[in-house]
Design a protein around this motif. Structure first.
Motif, PDB file in Angstrom:
ATOM      1  N   ARG A 227      17.893  -2.299  -0.357  1.00 43.01           N
ATOM      2  CA  ARG A 227      18.551  -1.081  -0.197  1.00 43.01           C
ATOM      3  C   ARG A 227      17.411   0.285  -0.477  1.00 43.01           C
ATOM      4  NH1 ARG A 227      22.144  -1.859  -5.492  1.00 43.01           N
ATOM      5  NH2 ARG A 227      23.890  -1.835  -3.954  1.00 43.01           N
ATOM      6  N   ARG A 228      17.888   1.327  -0.112  1.00 48.91           N
ATOM      7  CA  ARG A 228      17.185   2.487  -0.111  1.00 48.91           C
ATOM      8  C   ARG A 228      17.214   2.910  -1.502  1.00 48.91           C
ATOM      9  NH1 ARG A 228      17.206   7.356   3.162  1.00 48.91           N
ATOM     10  NH2 ARG A 228      15.682   7.940   1.818  1.00 48.91           N
ATOM     11  N   PHE A 229      16.236   3.545  -2.384  1.00 53.62           N
ATOM     12  CA  PHE A 229      16.311   4.317  -3.550  1.00 53.62           C
ATOM     13  C   PHE A 229      15.419   5.645  -3.581  1.00 53.62           C
ATOM     14  CE2 PHE A 229      17.521   2.766  -7.863  1.00 53.62           C
ATOM     15  CZ  PHE A 229      18.618   1.884  -7.629  1.00 53.62           C
ATOM     16  N   GLY A 230      15.604   6.257  -4.636  1.00 55.92           N
ATOM     17  CA  GLY A 230      14.827   7.637  -4.452  1.00 55.92           C
ATOM     18  C   GLY A 230      13.484   7.593  -4.322  1.00 55.92           C
ATOM     19  N   GLY A 231      12.824   8.487  -3.622  1.00 54.71           N
ATOM     20  CA  GLY A 231      11.403   8.972  -3.456  1.00 54.71           C
ATOM     21  C   GLY A 231      10.736   7.894  -2.294  1.00 54.71           C
ATOM     22  N   THR A 232      11.671   7.431  -1.543  1.00 55.28           N
ATOM     23  CA  THR A 232      11.178   6.678  -0.414  1.00 55.28           C
ATOM     24  C   THR A 232      12.005   6.594   0.827  1.00 55.28           C
ATOM     25  OG1 THR A 232      10.032   4.376   0.414  1.00 55.28           O
ATOM     26  CG2 THR A 232      12.169   4.352  -1.250  1.00 55.28           C
ATOM     27  N   LEU A 233      11.384   6.486   1.949  1.00 53.58           N
ATOM     28  CA  LEU A 233      12.478   6.401   3.132  1.00 53.58           C
ATOM     29  C   LEU A 233      12.809   5.033   3.344  1.00 53.58           C
ATOM     30  CD1 LEU A 233      10.670   9.243   5.114  1.00 53.58           C
ATOM     31  CD2 LEU A 233      12.745   9.284   3.828  1.00 53.58           C
ATOM     32  N   PHE A 234      12.037   4.054   2.892  1.00 54.45           N
ATOM     33  CA  PHE A 234      12.073   2.432   3.226  1.00 54.45           C
ATOM     34  C   PHE A 234      12.943   1.706   2.496  1.00 54.45           C
ATOM     35  CE2 PHE A 234       7.730   4.006   3.888  1.00 54.45           C
ATOM     36  CZ  PHE A 234       7.541   3.511   5.386  1.00 54.45           C
ATOM     37  N   HIS A 235      13.603   0.754   3.004  1.00 50.20           N
ATOM     38  CA  HIS A 235      14.734  -0.193   2.230  1.00 50.20           C
ATOM     39  C   HIS A 235      13.815  -1.135   1.493  1.00 50.20           C
ATOM     40  CE1 HIS A 235      17.446   1.460   5.285  1.00 50.20           C
ATOM     41  NE2 HIS A 235      18.247   1.072   4.674  1.00 50.20           N
TER      42      HIS A 235
ATOM     43  N   ALA B 150       5.770  11.791   1.656  1.00 54.57           N
ATOM     44  CA  ALA B 150       4.724  10.954   0.706  1.00 54.57           C
ATOM     45  C   ALA B 150       3.532  10.666   0.966  1.00 54.57           C
ATOM     46  CB  ALA B 150       5.533  10.077   0.202  1.00 54.57           C
ATOM     47  N   SER B 151       3.311  10.218   2.185  1.00 56.86           N
ATOM     48  CA  SER B 151       1.951   9.395   2.478  1.00 56.86           C
ATOM     49  C   SER B 151       1.873   9.503   3.973  1.00 56.86           C
ATOM     50  CB  SER B 151       1.903   8.240   2.131  1.00 56.86           C
ATOM     51  OG  SER B 151       2.732   7.273   2.671  1.00 56.86           O
ATOM     52  N   ALA B 152       0.647   9.541   4.361  1.00 56.40           N
ATOM     53  CA  ALA B 152       0.545   9.211   5.808  1.00 56.40           C
ATOM     54  C   ALA B 152       1.077   7.977   6.217  1.00 56.40           C
ATOM     55  CB  ALA B 152      -1.114   9.457   5.977  1.00 56.40           C
ATOM     56  N   VAL B 153       0.947   6.780   5.569  1.00 53.84           N
ATOM     57  CA  VAL B 153       1.617   5.708   6.137  1.00 53.84           C
ATOM     58  C   VAL B 153       3.288   5.824   6.005  1.00 53.84           C
ATOM     59  CG1 VAL B 153       1.664   3.233   5.595  1.00 53.84           C
ATOM     60  CG2 VAL B 153      -0.164   4.717   4.796  1.00 53.84           C
ATOM     61  N   ALA B 154       3.694   6.533   5.072  1.00 56.31           N
ATOM     62  CA  ALA B 154       4.831   6.479   5.235  1.00 56.31           C
ATOM     63  C   ALA B 154       5.461   7.563   6.353  1.00 56.31           C
ATOM     64  CB  ALA B 154       5.409   7.490   3.723  1.00 56.31           C
ATOM     65  N   GLN B 155       4.595   8.615   6.695  1.00 49.70           N
ATOM     66  CA  GLN B 155       4.806   9.278   7.819  1.00 49.70           C
ATOM     67  C   GLN B 155       5.077   8.598   9.110  1.00 49.70           C
ATOM     68  OE1 GLN B 155       2.172  12.662   7.933  1.00 49.70           O
ATOM     69  NE2 GLN B 155       2.818  13.198   5.958  1.00 49.70           N
ATOM     70  N   SER B 156       4.445   7.281   9.108  1.00 48.04           N
ATOM     71  CA  SER B 156       4.608   6.664  10.391  1.00 48.04           C
ATOM     72  C   SER B 156       5.697   5.711  10.046  1.00 48.04           C
ATOM     73  CB  SER B 156       3.430   5.862  10.763  1.00 48.04           C
ATOM     74  OG  SER B 156       3.100   5.202   9.679  1.00 48.04           O
ATOM     75  N   GLY B 157       6.353   5.746   9.194  1.00 51.18           N
ATOM     76  CA  GLY B 157       7.482   4.774   8.724  1.00 51.18           C
ATOM     77  C   GLY B 157       8.685   5.484   9.303  1.00 51.18           C
ATOM     78  N   PRO B 158       9.906   5.018   8.583  1.00 53.11           N
ATOM     79  CA  PRO B 158      11.359   5.575   9.178  1.00 53.11           C
ATOM     80  C   PRO B 158      11.358   7.019   8.791  1.00 53.11           C
ATOM     81  CG  PRO B 158      11.644   4.198   7.483  1.00 53.11           C
ATOM     82  CD  PRO B 158      10.057   4.102   7.623  1.00 53.11           C
TER      83      PRO B 158
ATOM     84  N   GLY C  83      17.187  13.789   1.520  1.00 59.38           N
ATOM     85  CA  GLY C  83      18.348  14.321   1.278  1.00 59.38           C
ATOM     86  C   GLY C  83      18.899  13.786  -0.150  1.00 59.38           C
ATOM     87  N   ASN C  84      19.616  13.020  -0.195  1.00 56.23           N
ATOM     88  CA  ASN C  84      20.155  12.787  -1.728  1.00 56.23           C
ATOM     89  C   ASN C  84      19.263  11.793  -2.477  1.00 56.23           C
ATOM     90  OD1 ASN C  84      22.945  14.102  -1.598  1.00 56.23           O
ATOM     91  ND2 ASN C  84      23.031  12.796   0.244  1.00 56.23           N
ATOM     92  N   LEU C  85      18.375  11.412  -1.837  1.00 54.37           N
ATOM     93  CA  LEU C  85      17.325  10.274  -2.652  1.00 54.37           C
ATOM     94  C   LEU C  85      15.884  11.017  -2.729  1.00 54.37           C
ATOM     95  CD1 LEU C  85      18.567   7.110  -0.410  1.00 54.37           C
ATOM     96  CD2 LEU C  85      18.713   7.748  -2.829  1.00 54.37           C
TER      97      LEU C  85
ATOM     98  N   GLN D 177       0.849  -1.376   0.042  1.00 55.21           N
ATOM     99  CA  GLN D 177       0.156  -0.001  -0.045  1.00 55.21           C
ATOM    100  C   GLN D 177       1.088   1.327  -0.095  1.00 55.21           C
ATOM    101  OE1 GLN D 177      -3.007   0.455  -0.556  1.00 55.21           O
ATOM    102  NE2 GLN D 177      -3.098   2.881   0.192  1.00 55.21           N
ATOM    103  N   VAL D 178       1.913   1.318   0.758  1.00 58.00           N
ATOM    104  CA  VAL D 178       2.744   2.347   0.747  1.00 58.00           C
ATOM    105  C   VAL D 178       3.495   2.591  -0.488  1.00 58.00           C
ATOM    106  CG1 VAL D 178       4.810   3.543   2.064  1.00 58.00           C
ATOM    107  CG2 VAL D 178       3.028   2.033   3.427  1.00 58.00           C
ATOM    108  N   HIS D 179       4.126   1.525  -0.886  1.00 60.98           N
ATOM    109  CA  HIS D 179       4.447   1.420  -2.139  1.00 60.98           C
ATOM    110  C   HIS D 179       3.654   2.105  -3.419  1.00 60.98           C
ATOM    111  CE1 HIS D 179       7.167  -1.103  -5.562  1.00 60.98           C
ATOM    112  NE2 HIS D 179       7.135   0.135  -5.681  1.00 60.98           N
ATOM    113  N   LEU D 180       2.288   1.452  -3.239  1.00 61.50           N
ATOM    114  CA  LEU D 180       1.395   2.184  -4.282  1.00 61.50           C
ATOM    115  C   LEU D 180       1.456   3.706  -3.992  1.00 61.50           C
ATOM    116  CD1 LEU D 180      -1.084   2.621  -5.860  1.00 61.50           C
ATOM    117  CD2 LEU D 180      -2.442   1.953  -4.017  1.00 61.50           C
TER     118      LEU D 180
END
Ligand SMILES: Cc1cc2nc3c(=O)[nH]c(=O)nc-3n(C[C@H](O)[C@H](O)[C@H](O)COP(=O)(O)OP(=O)(O)OC[C@H]3O[C@@H](n4cnc5c(N)ncnc54)[C@H](O)[C@@H]3O)c2cc1C
Length: 686
Positions: free
Chosen positions: A126-134, A661-669, A317-319, A75-78
């Motif tokens: 690993r991490r990539f651009g536009g997300t805080l998740f691995h 990026a998203s409410a879900v992501a806000q509770s993420g790392p 940052g850089n991502l 869902q966060v990925h979407l």
């Protein structure tokens, strides 16, 4: 609709094959899924399939497996994909892709892809651009190669599998897959009702032009980067196949959405990518605070460095996504004239530093060896001890052939619907970088390998059910249909061989590429786009006065082939530039300083381009449509340019705080720049 009774043999007893053009990740996955559904395939590729451009992919493939317990999910990925693409992607196909992603990575793992693993033996991400998740699974920095080889192995297996007829008896001499490498797709075979019945292709070894029936055709022919000259793409990525289909009536979607990658290096033939995974592993982008600085990067003290992405975007940052990073690099170099000093040229160049020298070399070797090797080889400097010098380069085609989808009740896709990945030409499908479906106005890193494989998984079953319900097989069509198509293409080829004008197609390509690169990439202005369009018309006219550089017949002739590709590049260049001219807003990679905001009221819609051939001496034009009607297996389908935003509500993009990026992501790392740049725990390659 009366379906053909026999699924392997046509009424006239021929083997009913379908055609897949393209042997990259998207094409190969489509072939595998077709074979699993019992559908025999003819597979065509310009180059040996193992040399398809997918082999270049470095950084990885996204899947929200959440092995690091960060709270990531499909869902966060979407949400992040929709958000990263500035809401121009239809969300049901994106949801289907993100939901399928973990299973896809596990499947690839089981096929033997040597993904990096954690010390505990889990798949590493690993991490990539536009997300805080691995979220990105990777095989060192050669992920595309490992994936392509794994799928190639599966397809090779199908090349040896005997075809069985409908009674389950082996058909002597017939295998599930027949492979045609070094063949150039030159046109579709369309019947009197406009249904696609096969292709015409040219054998590059002896220039023979031949028509091949196919109950359906799938184009998986990749992106169009070469229209911009040197790019990170392979030199075969001219878009010739999608352009041809467009000229034969296929709709082209969001052509103006072209991605520029922030970090590449020059090469004589192409620009080599320095993957986002380098920043994903902690690489830092900076310029000296003093614009007159002439010391080597490694000798500039920390306090005198401006880590401009980290300073402006403390969350990501850089991502930050690529569109944002590329614009910041462009601004730094072109507007602020802060490009770094280059000791070889003796002047400041439009380059910034990408620095991994703070990361332990052991970690670099395990995770990034492939890409750092490329830098060392082409830049002649050791990236383990010197900050790399990089600049933005054209990289990815978000636009492509318009394809349909059928939405399911839960907001995903109806599995096996013949509408999935179907173009508006009945019987013609498109998948991979050749289609426009998954990435909206900006693709997030590591989502392309995923969309290629997922796209193939959707296309195979879609074609299988289309073929099952087809009233009459292409293999029962009169031979005159194929002979006519063959003659048409033969005539076109002969007219190219007869061209003896004063213009040089390679020179014209350079002129086209220059205008597209300079005026139709990172910053777009209407006044200059008007000039670009005028230049395209001029080049179009001059193309008629080209002298072909090689007139040899019956043997490989790259000169004549290039003229054909160039003719097709001019057509797509117009689609890209005119689409950019029309879209008076800024969205994702499409940025107009004069219209800096996203304008959902007027432009939250797909650009749908239809070809309007040249008439009475005036050049071809693009006809933009707001709706489209096509016929699928006797059922009329009506679609519009409205984007399906039913799952994630559009909101302003904001990457300057963590978790925006998203409410879900806000509770993420919450990634602080320091945390991002800390060397990751050491991992081992499986
Ligand atoms: C340097 C680089 C690194 C990348 N790294 C990543 C990454 O880490 N993660 C990620 O998700 N994405 C990455 N990408 C993007 C990704 O690699 C591509 O989008 C993807 O591989 C495209 O696959 P495809 O199957 O659609 O097409 P391709 O792999 O480009 O294959 C196209 C196929 O079509 C055939 N073809 C083309 N024209 C014709 C014709 N006229 N006739 C017959 N055959 C034809 C070709 O021979 C080829 O087999 C990267 C891209 C580049 C340039």
């Amino acid at each position: 609709m009366a379906a053909s009774k026999n699924l392997v043999r046509s009424e006239s007893g021929k083997i009913r094959r379908v055609v897949v053009v393209g042997g990259g990740l998207a094409g190969l996955t489509t072939v595998i899924k077709l074979c699993e559904a019992g559908v025999p395939v003819d597979l065509f590729s310009l180059v040996p399939v193992k040399r398809s451009h997918s082999v270049c992919a470095q950084g990885g493939i996204n899947a929200s497996v959440n092995t690091k317990g960060e709270g990531d999910s499909p869902q966060v990925h979407l949400e992040e994909t929709a958000y990263g693409g500035d809401f121009l992607a239809n969300q049901p196909p994106v949801k289907a892709m993100c939901d399928a992603a973990p299973g896809i990575v596990f499947l690839l793992d089981r096929m033997g892809v040597p993904f990096n693993r954690t010390p505990e033996g889990l798949l590493d991400f690993r991490r990539f651009g536009g997300t805080l998740f691995h979220r990105t699974a990777f095989a060192g920095a050669t992920t595309g190669q490992q994936l392509l080889y794994a799928l190639d192995e599966q397809v090779r297996r199908w090349e040896t599998v005997d075809l069985e007829d409908d009674k389950g008896d082996r058909v002597p001499g017939e295998k599930m897959v027949r492979k045609f490498e070094a063949w150039d797709f030159v046109g579709l075979v369309l019947d009197d009702h406009g249904t696609c019945r096969g292709i015409v292709a040219q054998d590059l070894k002896n220039t023979e032009i031949k028509a091949f029936p196919g109950d359906a055709v799938c184009l998986a022919t990749g992106g169009v980067g070469i229209i911009f000259g040197k790019s990170t793409n392979s030199v075969i990525n001219t878009g010739t196949a999608t352009s041809t289909a467009y000229q034969q009536g296929a709709c082209y979607g969001n052509g103006e959405c072209i991605q520029v990658h922030p970090t590449a290096i020059p090469g004589a033939d192409k620009l080599r990518l320095i993957s986002e995974s380098v920043r994903g592993e902690g690489g830092r982008v900076w310029v000296p605070r003093d614009p007159t600085e002439q010391r080597r990067g490694r000798d500039v003290p920390e306090s005198q460095r401006e880590y401009f992405l980290e300073e402006k975007y403390p969350g990501y940052g850089n991502l930050v996504p690529r569109d944002i990073a590329s614009r910041e690099l462009f601004k730094k170099c072109f507007h602020e004239k802060r490009g770094v000093y280059n000791r070889q040229s003796g002047k400041n160049e439009n380059e910034v530093y990408l620095d991994v020298t703070h990361i332990p070399s052991e970690t670099l070797r395990k995770k990034l060896a492939g890409v750092l090797e490329i830098y060392e080889k082409f830049a002649g400097e050791d990236p383990y001890t010197n900050p790399m010098r990089v600049f933005p380069a054209v990289h990815y085609t978000m636009g492509g052939l318009w394809v349909d989808f059928e939405r399911s009740a839960n907001g995903s896709l109806v599995t096996g619907s013949p509408r999935n990945q179907a173009t508006n030409i009945p019987g013609l499908y498109a998948v991979g970088e050749a289609d426009y479906q998954y990435h909206g106005a900006n693709r997030l890193g590591a989502n392309s390998l995923l969309s290629c494989i997922w796209g193939g998984m959707a296309t195979g079953p879609a074609i299988a059910s289309y073929r099952k319900n087809l009233a009459r097989s292409a293999w029962d069509m009169p031979s005159s249909l194929f002979e006519r198509a063959e003659k048409r293409e033969q005539k076109k080829y002969e007219s190219i061989l007869a061209m003896d004008g004063e213009e040089n197609a390679y020179q014209l390509h350079q002129e086209l590429a220059h205008t597209m690169l300079v005026d139709c990439t990172i910053e777009r202005h209407n006044a200059t786009l008007d000039k670009v369009l005028a230049k395209i018309d001029e080049i179009d006219g001059r193309m008629k006065r080209v002298g072909v550089t090689d007139t040899v017949q019956g043997k490989m002739n790259q000169g004549a082939q290039f003229v054909r590709h160039m003719q097709n590049m001019v057509v797509l260049a117009r689609v890209i530039a005119q689409g950019a001219r029309n879209r008076d807003e800024s969205r994702g990679a499409h940025y107009k300083p004069d219209f800096p905001q996203r304008d959902d009221e007027n432009f939250l819609r797909t650009t749908m381009a239809m070809h309007q051939g040249a008439e009475n001496g005036s050049p071809a034009t693009v006809r933009y449509v707001r709706e489209l009607d096509y016929d699928l297996l006797g059922t009329p389908v009506h679609v519009t340019d409205a984007v399906d935003i039913s799952l994630v509500k559009p909101r302003a993009r904001k990457y300057d705080t963590a978790g925006a990026a998203s409410a879900v992501a806000q509770s993420g790392p919450k990634a602080s720049p320091a945390a991002q740049n800390a060397p990751a725990a050491s991992t081992e390659k499986a």
